[in-house]
Design an enzyme around this catalytic site. Structure first.
Site, PDB file in Angstrom:
ATOM      1  N   ARG A 174      21.742 -26.606   5.285  1.00 27.00           N
ATOM      2  CA  ARG A 174      21.927 -26.807   6.736  1.00 27.00           C
ATOM      3  C   ARG A 174      20.823 -27.674   7.360  1.00 27.00           C
ATOM      4  NH1 ARG A 174      25.603 -25.395   4.590  1.00 27.00           N
ATOM      5  NH2 ARG A 174      26.941 -23.592   4.926  1.00 27.00           N
ATOM      6  N   SER A 224      28.537 -19.300  12.881  1.00 27.57           N
ATOM      7  CA  SER A 224      27.458 -18.452  12.361  1.00 27.57           C
ATOM      8  C   SER A 224      26.179 -18.657  13.166  1.00 27.57           C
ATOM      9  CB  SER A 224      27.186 -18.780  10.889  1.00 27.57           C
ATOM     10  OG  SER A 224      28.324 -18.489  10.108  1.00 27.57           O
ATOM     11  N   GLU A 294      20.771 -20.401  12.854  1.00 30.46           N
ATOM     12  CA  GLU A 294      21.457 -21.629  12.458  1.00 30.46           C
ATOM     13  C   GLU A 294      21.815 -22.429  13.699  1.00 30.46           C
ATOM     14  OE1 GLU A 294      25.638 -22.711  10.211  1.00 30.46           O
ATOM     15  OE2 GLU A 294      24.303 -21.259   9.273  1.00 30.46           O
TER      16      GLU A 294
END
Length: 302
Positions: A174, A224, A294
């Protein structure tokens, strides 16, 4: 700010709005106003925009569909630049895609699957834009952007517009170099492979169905919230701590998936932040694991 707005309008950079509520531009439906909201008309409009805001030392940030952002209730200082439909072209050349940074990631995956091209099955159900997917190295189901990106055309804060090859993107979980250098992905070249159209469509539909069954997209959310603290999974840790359903104000940890915080009743950013802190404190106390977000937290102070 009016002088800057006048200059942007004089240069015909695209849509320019003062005090635009960012709740209109985030999937959480949360966020106060941007001092200046700009939706550039193509890459040329984006380059002109960057030049003007830099000349005036205006703090700025770029967004796509706002699917990974929690914006402060007080809004955002300076300029918010949205890569939208005016930077969303798509060219298919054999097994190579050339696609604008503002193109919908889900739409791209759907179109490509019907062309019998494999490589984007993992994207079925991932919200956001292609540019945002490159920026975040978005992924699911064992794959991510680092596996398919050939190169990205990036606008850097100093006005440089460069093609950056995959090996120079510093991809990890990520993460990409664009996060550190504040680069805007305006275009991406992606490598696909020819495959069986029926199998590709079925796999992507399977991923979409899994998301619909296990994730609460019936409420405004941002996907998320926490990065998986590998080898653990954020959702499982939150569920094991008994936090599903925990609510502050109009925000709630989903009863369906522990790593989703949903806007159930006109939630404020402060409500979501309170839940995030509670989760971090609880998981640290119970399992000695640090939970990092995130989603990107966008505060008023730039």
């Amino acid at each position: 700010m009016q002088e800057i707005i006048n200059e942007l309008e004089k240069e015909n950079v695209g849509k320019v709005v003062e005090k635009e509520p960012l709740s209109k531009h985030t999937t959480w439906k949360i966020g106060g106003p941007a001092d200046i909201f700009i939706e550039p008309d193509g890459v040329d409009g984006l380059v002109k925009t960057m030049k003007i805001i830099n000349e005036h030392n205006v703090p700025w940030r770029a967004i796509g569909r706002g699917s990974n952002l929690l914006v402060d209730d007080d809004g955002v200082e300076g300029a918010v630049i949205k890569l939208g439909q005016n930077i969303s072209h798509l060219e298919i050349e054999g097994e190579t895609l050339r696609v604008g940074g503002g193109y919908s990631f889900i739409k791209l995956a759907t179109i490509i699957s019907k062309e019998g091209l494999s490589g984007l099955e993992f994207a079925g159900g991932i919200p956001g834009t292609v540019g945002g997917a490159v920026f975040m190295n978005a992924g699911a189901h064992g794959s991510d952007m680092s596996n398919i990106l050939i190169e990205a055309r990036v606008l850097f804060p100093d006005g440089r517009l460069e093609w950056i090859k995959n090996k120079d993107m510093n991809f990890s979980y990520r993460t990409s170099r664009l996060q550190k250098e504040k680069g805007i992905c305006v275009e991406a070249k992606l490598q696909m492979k020819k495959g069986d159209k029926k199998s590709i469509v079925e796999e992507m539909q399977s991923h979409k169905s899994y998301r619909r069954e296990t994730q609460p997209w019936n409420y405004p959310c941002a996907g998320s919230v926490f990065r998986n603290p590998l080898p653990d999974h954020a959702g499982a840790l939150i569920e094991n701590a008994g936090l599903k359903g925990f609510q502050v104000g109009g925000a709630q940890i989903s009863e369906l998936h522990g790593n989703f915080i949903v806007n159930v009743n006109h939630a404020k950013a402060a409500d979501v932040l309170a839940i995030i802190k509670h989760v971090q404190d609880t998981i640290r106390d119970r399992f000695q694991v640090d939970m990092n977000t995130e989603v990107e937290l966008v505060k008023r102070q730039a």
